[in-house]
Motif scaffolding. Sequence first.
Motif, PDB file in Angstrom:
ATOM      1  N   LYS A   3      36.660  31.993  40.923  1.00  0.00           N
ATOM      2  CA  LYS A   3      37.876  32.127  41.736  1.00  0.00           C
ATOM      3  C   LYS A   3      37.889  33.519  42.352  1.00  0.00           C
ATOM      4  CE  LYS A   3      39.912  28.215  40.444  1.00  0.00           C
ATOM      5  NZ  LYS A   3      40.589  28.085  39.178  1.00  0.00           N
ATOM      6  N   ARG A   4      38.122  33.545  43.647  1.00  0.00           N
ATOM      7  CA  ARG A   4      38.111  34.824  44.355  1.00  0.00           C
ATOM      8  C   ARG A   4      39.541  35.216  44.727  1.00  0.00           C
ATOM      9  NH1 ARG A   4      33.569  36.710  46.207  1.00  0.00           N
ATOM     10  NH2 ARG A   4      34.348  37.322  48.259  1.00  0.00           N
ATOM     11  N   ILE A   5      39.926  36.405  44.281  1.00  0.00           N
ATOM     12  CA  ILE A   5      41.305  36.869  44.420  1.00  0.00           C
ATOM     13  C   ILE A   5      41.369  37.994  45.445  1.00  0.00           C
ATOM     14  CG2 ILE A   5      43.341  37.732  43.176  1.00  0.00           C
ATOM     15  CD1 ILE A   5      42.012  35.185  42.020  1.00  0.00           C
ATOM     16  N   ALA A   6      42.387  37.920  46.314  1.00  0.00           N
ATOM     17  CA  ALA A   6      42.721  39.033  47.207  1.00  0.00           C
ATOM     18  C   ALA A   6      44.021  39.648  46.724  1.00  0.00           C
ATOM     19  CB  ALA A   6      42.894  38.539  48.636  1.00  0.00           C
ATOM     20  N   ILE A  19      45.040  44.877  37.145  1.00  0.00           N
ATOM     21  CA  ILE A  19      44.519  43.513  37.349  1.00  0.00           C
ATOM     22  C   ILE A  19      42.991  43.568  37.460  1.00  0.00           C
ATOM     23  CG2 ILE A  19      44.475  41.560  38.951  1.00  0.00           C
ATOM     24  CD1 ILE A  19      47.438  42.479  39.694  1.00  0.00           C
ATOM     25  N   ALA A  20      42.500  44.533  38.244  1.00  0.00           N
ATOM     26  CA  ALA A  20      41.044  44.660  38.403  1.00  0.00           C
ATOM     27  C   ALA A  20      40.385  44.923  37.059  1.00  0.00           C
ATOM     28  CB  ALA A  20      40.726  45.780  39.393  1.00  0.00           C
ATOM     29  N   GLY A  21      41.003  45.780  36.243  1.00  0.00           N
ATOM     30  CA  GLY A  21      40.449  46.082  34.922  1.00  0.00           C
ATOM     31  C   GLY A  21      40.446  44.867  34.011  1.00  0.00           C
ATOM     32  N   GLU A  30      36.829  36.920  40.418  1.00  0.00           N
ATOM     33  CA  GLU A  30      36.431  38.170  41.083  1.00  0.00           C
ATOM     34  C   GLU A  30      37.596  38.709  41.905  1.00  0.00           C
ATOM     35  OE1 GLU A  30      32.957  37.966  43.512  1.00  0.00           O
ATOM     36  OE2 GLU A  30      33.197  40.029  44.199  1.00  0.00           O
ATOM     37  N   ILE A  31      37.939  39.959  41.682  1.00  0.00           N
ATOM     38  CA  ILE A  31      38.896  40.630  42.568  1.00  0.00           C
ATOM     39  C   ILE A  31      38.071  41.043  43.782  1.00  0.00           C
ATOM     40  CG2 ILE A  31      40.587  42.472  42.813  1.00  0.00           C
ATOM     41  CD1 ILE A  31      41.230  40.298  40.640  1.00  0.00           C
TER      42      ILE A  31
END
Length: 206
Positions: A3-6, A19-21, A30-31
């Motif tokens: 899943k790719r997150i923006a 969130i990235a951590g 993936e952020i």
Amino acid sequence: MIKRIAIFASGNGSNFQRIAGYFAGNADVEIAVLYSNHPEAYALTRAKNLGIPAVVFDRNQLYTAADILNDLQARKIDWIVLAGFLWLVPENILTAYRDHILNIHPALLPKHGGKGMYGMRVHEAVITAGDTESGITIHLVNEYYDEGLVIFQACCPVLPGDTAEDVAHKIHELEYAHFPRVIAEQLSKNNPAGNNSLQGYHESYF
Ligand code: GRF
């Protein structure tokens, strides 16, 4: 499938970094990009330090030219997370990402929400109202400020003598503790963007 997150952030970006951590090293999530409407946002520095691509955009690119929708689709983004983003999401993105856009609001909606209610203004309103508690609300995003379906709330006490800064500190702690995990829960539901299957889903944890 991954899943790719923006993430969209207009300012500091401490939630973005949390969130990235949280998802770092996760093979399923993936952020993928940070978007900011503010070229000076500290969130952009955080993105650079984290090695996450960043895109700065203006009103025209978001609302008129469809540049941001095109960019989201070119990057194959599945979910959008607003973490301190202050503009309304335009119709074209709402339609393409129906029920796949999350926002966090630093109060217990429906109290202290709506246009212009962001940052310290929210916490000052809580103090002025004499509220004995505040909290966070994570909700789906629709065409109105802070009005989408509530997914999660958590609260904290507001004590006599608390300043807006004191409340802000408690709220950030709640955000860091819950937002990444609630995002992960939503991703795991695995429904494709554009369907409405989340309508009616509502949980609150107090
Ligand atoms: C958070 O309090 C969030 O609830 C609100 O904007 C703030 C962003 O903080 N929507 P930061 O930029 O993540 O530090």
